[in-house]
Write a protein that holds these residues in place. Structure first.
Motif, PDB file in Angstrom:
ATOM      1  N   MET A   1       0.851  -1.202   0.000  1.00  0.00           N
ATOM      2  CA  MET A   1       0.000   0.000   0.000  1.00  0.00           C
ATOM      3  C   MET A   1       0.880   1.243   0.000  1.00  0.00           C
ATOM      4  SD  MET A   1      -1.450  -0.039   3.911  1.00  0.00           S
ATOM      5  CE  MET A   1      -0.409  -0.599   5.269  1.00  0.00           C
ATOM      6  N   ARG A   2       0.280   2.336  -0.435  1.00  0.00           N
ATOM      7  CA  ARG A   2       0.952   3.631  -0.362  1.00  0.00           C
ATOM      8  C   ARG A   2       0.241   4.457   0.686  1.00  0.00           C
ATOM      9  NH1 ARG A   2       0.268   5.846  -5.366  1.00  0.00           N
ATOM     10  NH2 ARG A   2      -1.222   7.409  -4.679  1.00  0.00           N
ATOM     11  N   VAL A   3       1.003   5.088   1.574  1.00  0.00           N
ATOM     12  CA  VAL A   3       0.408   5.811   2.697  1.00  0.00           C
ATOM     13  C   VAL A   3       0.989   7.219   2.795  1.00  0.00           C
ATOM     14  CG1 VAL A   3      -0.010   3.686   3.984  1.00  0.00           C
ATOM     15  CG2 VAL A   3       2.142   4.925   4.327  1.00  0.00           C
ATOM     16  N   LYS A   4       0.335   8.036   3.600  1.00  0.00           N
ATOM     17  CA  LYS A   4       0.772   9.416   3.808  1.00  0.00           C
ATOM     18  C   LYS A   4       0.563   9.777   5.273  1.00  0.00           C
ATOM     19  CE  LYS A   4      -0.310  14.166   2.359  1.00  0.00           C
ATOM     20  NZ  LYS A   4      -1.220  14.995   1.512  1.00  0.00           N
ATOM     21  N   ASN A   5       1.531  10.489   5.843  1.00  0.00           N
ATOM     22  CA  ASN A   5       1.416  10.911   7.240  1.00  0.00           C
ATOM     23  C   ASN A   5       0.242  11.852   7.454  1.00  0.00           C
ATOM     24  OD1 ASN A   5       3.458   9.624   8.764  1.00  0.00           O
ATOM     25  ND2 ASN A   5       5.026  10.942   7.857  1.00  0.00           N
ATOM     26  N   MET A   6      -0.434  11.671   8.561  1.00  0.00           N
ATOM     27  CA  MET A   6      -1.478  12.581   9.014  1.00  0.00           C
ATOM     28  C   MET A   6      -1.083  13.093  10.402  1.00  0.00           C
ATOM     29  SD  MET A   6      -3.631  12.541   6.511  1.00  0.00           S
ATOM     30  CE  MET A   6      -5.172  13.204   7.145  1.00  0.00           C
ATOM     31  N   GLU A   7      -1.860  14.029  10.961  1.00  0.00           N
ATOM     32  CA  GLU A   7      -1.565  14.530  12.306  1.00  0.00           C
ATOM     33  C   GLU A   7      -1.606  13.391  13.314  1.00  0.00           C
ATOM     34  OE1 GLU A   7      -3.167  17.912  15.457  1.00  0.00           O
ATOM     35  OE2 GLU A   7      -3.857  17.907  13.380  1.00  0.00           O
ATOM     36  N   CYS A   8      -2.518  12.456  13.070  1.00  0.00           N
ATOM     37  CA  CYS A   8      -2.589  11.261  13.908  1.00  0.00           C
ATOM     38  C   CYS A   8      -2.613  10.045  12.996  1.00  0.00           C
ATOM     39  CB  CYS A   8      -3.840  11.292  14.786  1.00  0.00           C
ATOM     40  SG  CYS A   8      -4.071   9.782  15.765  1.00  0.00           S
ATOM     41  N   GLY A   9      -1.546   9.269  12.980  1.00  0.00           N
ATOM     42  CA  GLY A   9      -1.491   8.071  12.147  1.00  0.00           C
ATOM     43  C   GLY A   9      -1.161   8.364  10.697  1.00  0.00           C
ATOM     44  N   ILE A  10      -1.507   7.405   9.852  1.00  0.00           N
ATOM     45  CA  ILE A  10      -1.234   7.525   8.415  1.00  0.00           C
ATOM     46  C   ILE A  10      -2.501   7.188   7.630  1.00  0.00           C
ATOM     47  CG2 ILE A  10       1.242   7.050   8.567  1.00  0.00           C
ATOM     48  CD1 ILE A  10       0.705   4.153   7.956  1.00  0.00           C
ATOM     49  N   ILE A  11      -2.662   7.824   6.486  1.00  0.00           N
ATOM     50  CA  ILE A  11      -3.838   7.591   5.643  1.00  0.00           C
ATOM     51  C   ILE A  11      -3.427   6.711   4.468  1.00  0.00           C
ATOM     52  CG2 ILE A  11      -3.566   9.609   4.149  1.00  0.00           C
ATOM     53  CD1 ILE A  11      -6.918   8.618   5.619  1.00  0.00           C
ATOM     54  N   VAL A  12      -4.272   5.753   4.109  1.00  0.00           N
ATOM     55  CA  VAL A  12      -3.983   4.841   3.009  1.00  0.00           C
ATOM     56  C   VAL A  12      -4.443   5.479   1.698  1.00  0.00           C
ATOM     57  CG1 VAL A  12      -4.440   2.565   2.022  1.00  0.00           C
ATOM     58  CG2 VAL A  12      -4.209   2.830   4.500  1.00  0.00           C
ATOM     59  N   GLN A  13      -3.515   5.640   0.763  1.00  0.00           N
ATOM     60  CA  GLN A  13      -3.823   6.271  -0.516  1.00  0.00           C
ATOM     61  C   GLN A  13      -4.024   5.263  -1.638  1.00  0.00           C
ATOM     62  OE1 GLN A  13      -0.261   8.862  -0.470  1.00  0.00           O
ATOM     63  NE2 GLN A  13      -1.685  10.577  -0.508  1.00  0.00           N
ATOM     64  N   GLN A  14      -3.375   4.122  -1.531  1.00  0.00           N
ATOM     65  CA  GLN A  14      -3.484   3.111  -2.588  1.00  0.00           C
ATOM     66  C   GLN A  14      -3.211   1.736  -1.995  1.00  0.00           C
ATOM     67  OE1 GLN A  14      -1.482   3.924  -6.422  1.00  0.00           O
ATOM     68  NE2 GLN A  14      -0.621   1.874  -6.290  1.00  0.00           N
ATOM     69  N   VAL A  15      -3.966   0.750  -2.450  1.00  0.00           N
ATOM     70  CA  VAL A  15      -3.778  -0.632  -2.019  1.00  0.00           C
ATOM     71  C   VAL A  15      -3.501  -1.478  -3.251  1.00  0.00           C
ATOM     72  CG1 VAL A  15      -4.822  -2.637  -0.895  1.00  0.00           C
ATOM     73  CG2 VAL A  15      -5.310  -0.327  -0.041  1.00  0.00           C
TER      74      VAL A  15
END
Length: 599
Positions: free
Chosen positions: A500-514
């Motif tokens: 998966m491709r992810v991106k940092n968020m203020e809390c945790g990481i968001i999944v952008q692609q699986v």
């Protein structure tokens, strides 16, 4: 053109900079018609997506004799019917909202105004025999603004703001720039080139011209014929982050980050961003032949009101993508080592796209309108790029031609044949044109190759062919510790697969692609999931990867938030795939010979 041919006249003016409005006046001579229908294109050649440019038209009115207002009604999303009982001359006045910072539409800012004809010039429906004239009104504009376009000047006029074309398709194929800019010129192969950058940034335009000159000369000499143009205009719209390019008959419009270009006073190192710019320029100029003149049969006289389907974009974008970077190494703007790194990146991009196993490049070409130009986070799982895989097909075809002809012919020769037999005489290519040319001119049968990698979903057989160029192909996991241009995060992805491709968020990481079938997909992770904890620890992207790489467990518990719900998932810990590719030069002599321009 005969003087009896009716002339449609336009005046284009910047109506309001602050409101981003163009004002257009269209003057239609008497045509013995009591009902006229006018429309604006729905798409622009070279960008295969319906964009509905007419939605930006505001305040449209038509006038007849002595300025009388005529009845004007909307026919469909892009057409208007005008009642003209006296069959007299008509004037249509309308405004276009121009605030799309791209190479495909129209845009007005405090620095400049830019437009493509498809965004601003109405045409009479079913009109085949008109001449088109344009006056660009430069009054009321800042003194620092200057006009640039590749449109031919109107003969007999002593002003530099009057232009004329013999067909609507030609008329809309000359982008127009009015504004603050830097420009410079050079000559290559008998063609005068003008290079323009919007704004007043201290761009090192002399260096850019010096680097573009050998690229342009390479393309001209490759086709071994009188170039089809006498002048060419590079329009570059500088922005903070934008990127793009669109080809035209004898110009191109580019969008590029202003500080990714060399500035006056900087050293001469070819940073990656500048190489990207030179490749983009190379790509768009190569289109002067390959797609603007050599083109699919379906695009010779395209219907600009609806989709025009073709299976051949892999030839026009793929072959162009192959030559755009090849020209840089042939002209010594990049090193051979840098070139094979770029090739390896393209191989890796294709192999890491699981959609390549589900869609052929012929299908990708056909579906450009709805799938390639409308990509989402799941696109890599179900489509393949006719640009990138098409470029690898071009590379393999070049090697195949050389091998089967005992190095007598190459892809360069095939491009010259396409020009002489299709582009120059204006004969469109059909689906099997490449196959037929190779058989007839080179006595080479490439049917199995085409069936497998163009109309089928098999991988391009580079492993079996690269030795012809003195190269060998190798696999590894994502990176090596010695890769200097890799980030610390990239270096951590050596042993375990995330999928998966992810991106940092203020809390945790968001999944952008699986990625289909890999660890995240197996765990049930979905796009837009927010992962807040792994193995009991609150995570960011770096820690997430560290925990994955260092664990000895077969799976790790993971806490995610999905649409406001908190879910507990189990992420499998699996070995990373060896789907990152690199090339080695095995035979310097053979490789140098292969890189050289044609025989």
């Amino acid at each position: 053109m005969s003087s009896s041919v009716p002339v449609i006249e336009y005046t284009l003016a910047v109506d309001s900079i602050s409101e981003h409005l163009f004002h257009i006046e269209m003057r239609i001579p008497p045509l013995n018609e009591t009902l006229l229908e006018v429309s604006l294109p729905a798409w622009i050649p070279g960008s295969y997506m319906i964009r509905d440019f007419a939605r930006h038209i505001v305040e449209l009115n038509a006038y007849g004799k002595k300025g009388a207002l005529l009845t004007c009604s909307k026919v469909d999303k892009q057409s208007w019917a005008i009642q003209n009982p006296s069959a007299e001359a008509i004037v249509i006045r309308y405004k276009v909202f121009a605030f799309d910072l791209s190479v495909r539409s129209a845009y007005i800012s405090d620095e400049y105004a830019f437009c493509n004809g498809t965004s601003v010039f109405l045409n009479i429906n079913h009109a085949d025999s008109f001449r088109y004239q344009l006056e660009i009104d430069l009054q009321q504009l800042p003194e620092s603004w200057h006009l640039h376009t590749s449109m031919p000047a109107l003969m007999g006029k002593d002003k530099s703001n009057h232009f004329a074309c013999d067909s609507y398709l030609e008329f809309i194929d000359h982008p127009i720039f009015i504004g603050q800019c830097q420009s410079a010129s050079f000559t290559a192969g008998g063609v005068k080139f003008t290079v323009l950058f919007s704004g007043t940034n201290p761009i090192d335009i002399e260096r850019i011209c010096a680097d573009l000159k050998p690229i342009c000369l390479h393309h001209i000499e490759l086709f071994a014929d009188e170039p089809p143009i006498s002048s060419y205009l590079f329009i570059t719209l500088l922005s903070d982050k934008g990127y793009g390019g669109l080809e035209h008959l004898n110009s191109t419009a580019l969008l590029f980050p202003r500080f990714d270009l060399p500035l006056v006073g900087e050293d001469k190192q070819n940073q990656n961003s500048y190489i990207t710019f030179l490749s983009l320029c190379s790509h768009e100029f190569f289109h002067t032949w390959n797609v603007k003149r050599i083109k699919p049969e379906e695009l010779i006289k395209p219907d600009l009101h609806a989709e025009v389907y073709t299976h051949q974009l892999w030839v026009y974008e793929g072959f162009t993508s192959f030559f755009d970077e090849l020209a840089l190494v042939r002209t010594n703007l990049i090193s051979p080592q840098k070139y094979i790194e770029l090739l390896a990146e393209n191989i890796t991009k294709v192999i890491q796209t699981t959609g390549r196993l589900k869609q052929s490049v012929a299908e990708s070409s056909f579906d450009a309108w709805t799938r390639f130009y409308k990509q989402d986070a799941n696109s890599s799982n179900h489509i393949v790029s006719y640009y990138v895989k098409g470029g690898l097909i071009a590379l393999a075809l070049d090697l195949l031609i050389r091998e089967q002809s005992n190095n007598q012919y190459s892809l360069d020769d095939l491009m010259r044949l396409l020009w002489q037999q299709h582009g120059k005489p204006g004969v469109g290519t059909v689906n099997n044109s490449i196959l037929l040319l190779c058989k007839r001119e080179f006595n080479i049968d490439i049917k199995d190759f085409i069936d497998n990698v163009v109309y089928g979903t098999k991988d391009v057989p580079l492993t079996q062919l690269l030795h012809i160029a003195g190269l060998s192909l190798h696999q590894r996991t994502n990176a090596k510790d010695s890769d200097k241009d890799k980030s610390e995060i990239d270096k951590l992805t050596l042993e375990k697969e995330l999928g998966m491709r992810v991106k940092n968020m203020e809390c945790g990481i968001i999944v952008q692609q699986v990625t289909s079938g890999l660890a995240a997909c197996q765990a049930g992770v979905q796009i837009n999931d927010r992962i807040i904890a792994l193995n009991g620890y609150e995570i960011n992207e770096t820690l997430f990867r560290r925990l994955m790489q260092t664990t000895t467990e077969k799976s790790l518990p993971m806490v995610i938030i999905r649409d406001g719900r908190v879910l507990n998932l189990s992420l499998p810990v699996t070995e990373a795939q060896k789907n990152n590719y690199y090339l080695k030069i095995e035979n310097e002599s053979i490789f140098s010979s292969w890189l050289s321009t044609s025989r």
